[in-house]
Scaffold this active site. Sequence first.
Site, short mmCIF file in Angstrom:
data_model
loop_
_atom_site.label_atom_id
_atom_site.label_comp_id
_atom_site.label_asym_id
_atom_site.label_seq_id
_atom_site.Cartn_x
_atom_site.Cartn_y
_atom_site.Cartn_z
CB SER A 132 -0.57 0.13 0.76
OG SER A 132 -1.25 1.22 1.26
CE1 TYR A 145 -3.47 -1.27 5.75
CE2 TYR A 145 -3.24 0.58 4.90
CZ TYR A 145 -3.51 -0.89 4.51
OH TYR A 145 -3.34 -1.21 3.63
#
Length: 236
Positions: A132, A145
């Site tokens: 990501s 995250y």
Amino acid sequence: MENNQKIAVVTGASAGIGEACARALAADGWTVVLAARRLERLEKIAAEIGGRAVQLDVTDDQAVEKFSAELGACDLLVNNAGGARGLDAIEDANLEDWRWMYDTNVLGTLRMTKALMPALLEANGLVINIGSVAGRVPYVGGAGYNAAKHGVAAMSRVLRLETHDKPLRVCEIDPGRVETDFSLLRFKGDEERARQVYEGKLNLQAEDIGEAVRWVASLPAHVNIDTMLIMPADQV
């Protein structure tokens, strides 16, 4: 399965990017093993693309070992299972959410890669880790995250270093904002809050990442795409 069939394993394949990867690979001639927790959804997709559905939780050591033992050959592993939970500041961090993010994103990728490594090396194979932009750029509320996806990025790069002289290629694909159920899961079913993440923006679609995976997997064995950052045009 025929010996000349190319076998791809896609985790988190029951929806979103995982489903798009499975569909794109199947359309390009791969036999796809779709792995995720939601078996009913997997079976529907597998029936449509001529693949095979296997219920799997990548946070379960024994389940991953059983999956590996029963799989046999594997030419491609797409480590897609992952996700985010919460958007809390560090001072308000929910430790269970952090544990889940680390266990799913980082240790899940480790479990699958380690378990399938013998088959991948035998096949002169390829590992594609879905990372990501969060693994490159920190943001407020994203610490859990961010940490998990930075972990995936570090693992991908170390695996590349450790296997560059072996019959294995390693690629990390880092998407930006993709309109999927990602935010719905992050906000634990809050549809309004999830909708606001994408509203009025030029978002990527899951199929865009599926096509990137298909392309990387289609390249000849002497070509390795180390990393790929894919952003919607309005995200910088």
